[in-house]
Scaffold this active site. Sequence first.
Site, PDB file in Angstrom:
ATOM      1  N   GLN A  43     -21.451 -52.593  65.570  1.00  0.00           N
ATOM      2  CA  GLN A  43     -21.014 -51.885  64.378  1.00  0.00           C
ATOM      3  C   GLN A  43     -21.451 -52.622  63.117  1.00  0.00           C
ATOM      4  O   GLN A  43     -21.982 -52.017  62.182  1.00  0.00           O
ATOM      5  CB  GLN A  43     -19.485 -51.746  64.418  1.00  0.00           C
ATOM      6  CG  GLN A  43     -18.921 -50.780  63.409  1.00  0.00           C
ATOM      7  CD  GLN A  43     -17.399 -50.765  63.428  1.00  0.00           C
ATOM      8  OE1 GLN A  43     -16.776 -51.580  64.107  1.00  0.00           O
ATOM      9  NE2 GLN A  43     -16.801 -49.846  62.696  1.00  0.00           N
ATOM     10  N   HIS A  51     -24.624 -50.908  60.755  1.00  0.00           N
ATOM     11  CA  HIS A  51     -24.260 -50.330  59.457  1.00  0.00           C
ATOM     12  C   HIS A  51     -25.160 -50.812  58.320  1.00  0.00           C
ATOM     13  O   HIS A  51     -25.067 -50.308  57.210  1.00  0.00           O
ATOM     14  CB  HIS A  51     -22.783 -50.581  59.132  1.00  0.00           C
ATOM     15  CG  HIS A  51     -21.876 -49.587  59.796  1.00  0.00           C
ATOM     16  ND1 HIS A  51     -21.929 -49.322  61.143  1.00  0.00           N
ATOM     17  CD2 HIS A  51     -20.917 -48.766  59.317  1.00  0.00           C
ATOM     18  CE1 HIS A  51     -21.032 -48.405  61.447  1.00  0.00           C
ATOM     19  NE2 HIS A  51     -20.400 -48.046  60.361  1.00  0.00           N
ATOM     20  N   LEU A  83     -26.878 -41.071  68.249  1.00  0.00           N
ATOM     21  CA  LEU A  83     -26.687 -41.649  69.593  1.00  0.00           C
ATOM     22  C   LEU A  83     -26.004 -43.007  69.530  1.00  0.00           C
ATOM     23  O   LEU A  83     -25.533 -43.516  70.531  1.00  0.00           O
ATOM     24  CB  LEU A  83     -28.008 -41.705  70.370  1.00  0.00           C
ATOM     25  CG  LEU A  83     -29.094 -42.741  70.119  1.00  0.00           C
ATOM     26  CD1 LEU A  83     -28.700 -44.119  70.606  1.00  0.00           C
ATOM     27  CD2 LEU A  83     -30.363 -42.314  70.823  1.00  0.00           C
ATOM     28  N   TYR A  84     -25.960 -43.609  68.331  1.00  0.00           N
ATOM     29  CA  TYR A  84     -25.304 -44.912  68.166  1.00  0.00           C
ATOM     30  C   TYR A  84     -23.827 -44.759  67.818  1.00  0.00           C
ATOM     31  O   TYR A  84     -23.175 -45.740  67.447  1.00  0.00           O
ATOM     32  CB  TYR A  84     -26.011 -45.749  67.089  1.00  0.00           C
ATOM     33  CG  TYR A  84     -26.407 -47.144  67.550  1.00  0.00           C
ATOM     34  CD1 TYR A  84     -25.449 -48.050  68.022  1.00  0.00           C
ATOM     35  CD2 TYR A  84     -27.723 -47.559  67.519  1.00  0.00           C
ATOM     36  CE1 TYR A  84     -25.812 -49.326  68.431  1.00  0.00           C
ATOM     37  CE2 TYR A  84     -28.097 -48.841  67.932  1.00  0.00           C
ATOM     38  CZ  TYR A  84     -27.131 -49.714  68.387  1.00  0.00           C
ATOM     39  OH  TYR A  84     -27.503 -50.969  68.794  1.00  0.00           O
ATOM     40  N   HIS A 106     -18.194 -45.226  69.460  1.00  0.00           N
ATOM     41  CA  HIS A 106     -16.759 -45.448  69.258  1.00  0.00           C
ATOM     42  C   HIS A 106     -15.951 -45.605  70.534  1.00  0.00           C
ATOM     43  O   HIS A 106     -14.954 -46.334  70.535  1.00  0.00           O
ATOM     44  CB  HIS A 106     -16.197 -44.356  68.346  1.00  0.00           C
ATOM     45  CG  HIS A 106     -16.854 -44.353  66.994  1.00  0.00           C
ATOM     46  ND1 HIS A 106     -18.039 -43.692  66.754  1.00  0.00           N
ATOM     47  CD2 HIS A 106     -16.523 -44.981  65.837  1.00  0.00           C
ATOM     48  CE1 HIS A 106     -18.399 -43.903  65.503  1.00  0.00           C
ATOM     49  NE2 HIS A 106     -17.503 -44.679  64.919  1.00  0.00           N
ATOM     50  N   GLY A 112     -32.818 -44.463  72.945  1.00  0.00           N
ATOM     51  CA  GLY A 112     -32.366 -45.566  72.091  1.00  0.00           C
ATOM     52  C   GLY A 112     -33.355 -46.725  72.089  1.00  0.00           C
ATOM     53  O   GLY A 112     -33.594 -47.337  71.047  1.00  0.00           O
ATOM     54  N   SER A 152     -34.940 -48.571  68.840  1.00  0.00           N
ATOM     55  CA  SER A 152     -34.498 -49.938  68.668  1.00  0.00           C
ATOM     56  C   SER A 152     -35.697 -50.895  68.592  1.00  0.00           C
ATOM     57  O   SER A 152     -35.817 -51.680  67.643  1.00  0.00           O
ATOM     58  CB  SER A 152     -33.554 -50.264  69.826  1.00  0.00           C
ATOM     59  OG  SER A 152     -33.326 -51.612  69.898  1.00  0.00           O
TER      60      SER A 152
HETATM   61  C1  HEM Z   1     -12.229 -48.898  65.552  1.00  0.00           C
HETATM   62  C2  HEM Z   1     -13.439 -49.062  65.163  1.00  0.00           C
HETATM   63  C3  HEM Z   1     -14.203 -48.069  64.322  1.00  0.00           C
HETATM   64  C4  HEM Z   1     -13.750 -47.288  63.292  1.00  0.00           C
HETATM   65  C5  HEM Z   1     -12.344 -47.210  62.726  1.00  0.00           C
HETATM   66  C6  HEM Z   1     -14.889 -46.501  62.852  1.00  0.00           C
HETATM   67  C7  HEM Z   1     -14.825 -45.568  61.832  1.00  0.00           C
HETATM   68  C8  HEM Z   1     -15.904 -44.855  61.365  1.00  0.00           C
HETATM   69  C9  HEM Z   1     -15.847 -43.919  60.265  1.00  0.00           C
HETATM   70  C10 HEM Z   1     -14.582 -43.556  59.479  1.00  0.00           C
HETATM   71  C11 HEM Z   1     -17.090 -43.443  60.081  1.00  0.00           C
HETATM   72  C12 HEM Z   1     -17.529 -42.408  59.030  1.00  0.00           C
HETATM   73  C13 HEM Z   1     -17.610 -41.089  59.717  1.00  0.00           C
HETATM   74  C14 HEM Z   1     -17.727 -39.898  58.806  1.00  0.00           C
HETATM   75  O1  HEM Z   1     -17.313 -39.966  57.651  1.00  0.00           O
HETATM   76  O2  HEM Z   1     -18.230 -38.873  59.299  1.00  0.00           O
HETATM   77  C15 HEM Z   1     -17.946 -44.086  61.053  1.00  0.00           C
HETATM   78  C16 HEM Z   1     -19.300 -43.877  61.165  1.00  0.00           C
HETATM   79  C17 HEM Z   1     -20.108 -44.509  62.087  1.00  0.00           C
HETATM   80  N1  HEM Z   1     -19.720 -45.390  63.069  1.00  0.00           N
HETATM   81 FE1  HEM Z   1     -17.866 -46.060  63.369  1.00  0.00          FE
HETATM   82  N2  HEM Z   1     -15.983 -46.822  63.582  1.00  0.00           N
HETATM   83  C18 HEM Z   1     -15.611 -47.768  64.500  1.00  0.00           C
HETATM   84  C19 HEM Z   1     -16.414 -48.355  65.435  1.00  0.00           C
HETATM   85  C20 HEM Z   1     -17.769 -48.130  65.587  1.00  0.00           C
HETATM   86  C21 HEM Z   1     -18.601 -48.781  66.564  1.00  0.00           C
HETATM   87  C22 HEM Z   1     -18.134 -49.787  67.606  1.00  0.00           C
HETATM   88  C23 HEM Z   1     -19.858 -48.317  66.392  1.00  0.00           C
HETATM   89  C24 HEM Z   1     -21.049 -48.739  67.201  1.00  0.00           C
HETATM   90  C25 HEM Z   1     -22.199 -49.069  66.715  1.00  0.00           C
HETATM   91  C26 HEM Z   1     -19.818 -47.355  65.290  1.00  0.00           C
HETATM   92  C27 HEM Z   1     -20.896 -46.671  64.794  1.00  0.00           C
HETATM   93  C28 HEM Z   1     -20.838 -45.781  63.749  1.00  0.00           C
HETATM   94  C29 HEM Z   1     -22.012 -45.134  63.197  1.00  0.00           C
HETATM   95  C30 HEM Z   1     -23.446 -45.293  63.660  1.00  0.00           C
HETATM   96  C31 HEM Z   1     -21.542 -44.333  62.147  1.00  0.00           C
HETATM   97  C32 HEM Z   1     -22.387 -43.491  61.185  1.00  0.00           C
HETATM   98  C33 HEM Z   1     -22.521 -44.303  59.922  1.00  0.00           C
HETATM   99  C34 HEM Z   1     -23.304 -43.599  58.862  1.00  0.00           C
HETATM  100  O3  HEM Z   1     -24.057 -42.699  59.210  1.00  0.00           O
HETATM  101  O4  HEM Z   1     -23.162 -43.967  57.689  1.00  0.00           O
HETATM  102  N3  HEM Z   1     -18.531 -47.285  64.832  1.00  0.00           N
HETATM  103  N4  HEM Z   1     -17.186 -44.921  61.824  1.00  0.00           N
END
Ligand code: HEM
Length: 602
Positions: free
Chosen positions: A204, A208, A384-385, A388, A525, A529
């Site tokens: 994560q 990001h 694909l990434y 969660h 992926g 990657s």
């Molecule tokens: C408890 C842990 C986590 C929380 C609370 C969380 C929360 C979020 C939230 C709120 C978003 C924005 C989604 C939206 O507004 O549509 C997001 C996006 C995303 N998350 Fe997580 N996430 C968590 C863990 C992870 C993990 C482990 C990954 C693995 C890589 C991940 C990958 C992503 C990706 C790739 C996005 C899209 C970001 C973007 O396009 O800007 N997240 N997540």
Amino acid sequence: MNAMNAMKPFILVTFLLVAVFCGLSSSDNTKGYHPCCSFPCQNHGVCTSRGFSDYECDCTNTGYYGRNCEHGTLWTAIGNFLQPSSETKHHLLVHNSWLWNLINWSDYVHDKLMRFVYEDRGNNIHSPPTHTSEHEYITLEAAFNRTHYVRSLPPVHKNCPTPMGVAGKKVLPDVDVLVERVFKRTTFKPDPLGHSVHLPSFAQHFTHQFFKTDYKKGPQFQWGGHGVDATNVYGRDKHDADLLRSFEGGRLKSQIINGEEYPPYLKDAPVKAIYPKDAKEDQKFALGHEFFGHIPNLFVYSTIWLREHNRVVGILAKEHPDWSDEQLYQTGKLVIVGETINIVITDYVQHLSNYNVKLGFKPHVLAGSSYQYQNQIALEFNHLYHWHPMMPSELYIDDETYNMKKSLFRTDLVVKHGLTEFAAAFTKQRAGQMTFRNHGETTIHVAKSVVLEGRQLRLQSFNQYLKRFNQQPYKSFIELTGDQELADTLEELYEDIDAVEFYIGILCEKRVERGKFGLGLLEIGAGYSVKGLLSNPICSPKYWKPSTFGGQIGFDIIMGSTLEKLFCNNIQGECPKISFKVPDEYMEKQKCIGTSCPKPDL
Ligand code: HEM
Ligand SMILES: *[C@@H]1O[C@H](CO)[C@@H](O)[C@H](O)[C@H]1NC(C)=O
Ligand SMILES: *[C@@H]1O[C@H](CO)[C@@H](O)[C@H](O)[C@H]1NC(C)=O
């Protein structure tokens, strides 16, 4: 009688009118659809409409010919015959450790192998990119306008019989039904390879830096730099980056709390940051990414990379007493990018892939090749990434259990227990499996939005993506899932295997032999990657030399970096066990809430 006769011409005319009208309107319907809706061009051929009801396939450079690019040339046939399937390749890679040890034993052979891997994987990614979400055809926008995520497949045409082209129902399943029946975690499913909470936390924090959707503009837009630029450590732009710098010795601003080095408070470096209104001053830290105060895991990783930067510039300053703050800072950043890529390949991807071959970071093997040192992030890579399901619903720190939902924005928990204790706890706790019915309640809304965004941007079906990445499409639901009950659910929801949406396929695909993911996620992926990492500027011949990184000393820091060293070089006193895999001694003691934690299946 007479009246009837008189009516005859009228009835006839009416009949004709109705027939003509119906005929016209039905041929209007077929004409209304785009002729490429059925994706008639095979083998990467490009479909273009010819008038309103015909199409043409461009088979240039595909190795195929024919109306639908369906016939292979002799060379293609020979190539296909010699080319093992992805399953076979995967099987080879997760077995035969003797062979891979042998290859690892010779630098020469290992270099050749790594070069093949970099090129073979990288070749699946168009460079320069060709498509965005805005057009179903090739445009220059894709290559020049970097505010878009690029696309590996163009969107489904707007006017098609079904959302997936011609396959499936006219309306996709209600996303709330998908949440209930496909996404929601009922019992925690632990990661099958025994990976630790370090893995999703690192993932994560790392991803990001380049997955930065500009939600205000729309899900097809992004505000990042399209690569590993370490903005997750240094800040989004020059303005924020300067606020995070101390301007002394190349260092980043930091503070000592309880004898440990932490990022500065937001009041001392007012960068863009998202915190709840009622957050206390000592919970609000200034971090490289506005979102990184969100969960303790991201705060742990922000802190450790900050310490690493300050450690590295300290070493560089000793080596180069004449260097300015600016040169130390800039060079430190180059070392941090190098370390990031090295750790990602040799430690993180090594674990993700579970391959027996040693994956190496060897940019020099590409020297003299036609490798393109440029990359743009694809929307499909972002989708694909969405891993969660790998986050557990609770964190076990010391003897405390913290519900994930209640830990949002609780940076103070890390300060309270200490970073060392947190890092130790992440090693001991098992991550979740990236699979169906394993999204915790904290992130279930993210799964929902990724599906809705995929629909809005008209992503092609999962099977179309498999073909795009040289995989066999699935022929049935059971072949996709390997689980009868899930197959039945999906069949009820989608009707046709060719209509299964991208993210649903990613999540529901059966796990590959000795693997963490399905073969589709793994193969798709891997392309993004490898391309994303090896196309980094530092891998290009003019950058990749010791002087770029402050001399041999910087080069050695990069090549020797591991997850364990990242932590242990920055923790005072005895370093706890740090690993992407839960060590055996903790495996027994797993508290997998709601179910027992079965032994990992290696
Ligand atoms: C408890 C842990 C986590 C929380 C609370 C969380 C929360 C979020 C939230 C709120 C978003 C924005 C989604 C939206 O507004 O549509 C997001 C996006 C995303 N998350 Fe997580 N996430 C968590 C863990 C992870 C993990 C482990 C990954 C693995 C890589 C991940 C990958 C992503 C990706 C790739 C996005 C899209 C970001 C973007 O396009 O800007 N997240 N997540
Ligand atoms: C073989 O693998 C080990 C790590 O297991 C590594 O230290 C060594 O450098 C590798 N050899 C080659 C030739 O890559
Ligand atoms: C890039 O595309 C977006 C959306 O189409 C547009 O608003 C923006 O002006 C474009 N930027 C450039 C430099 O053309």
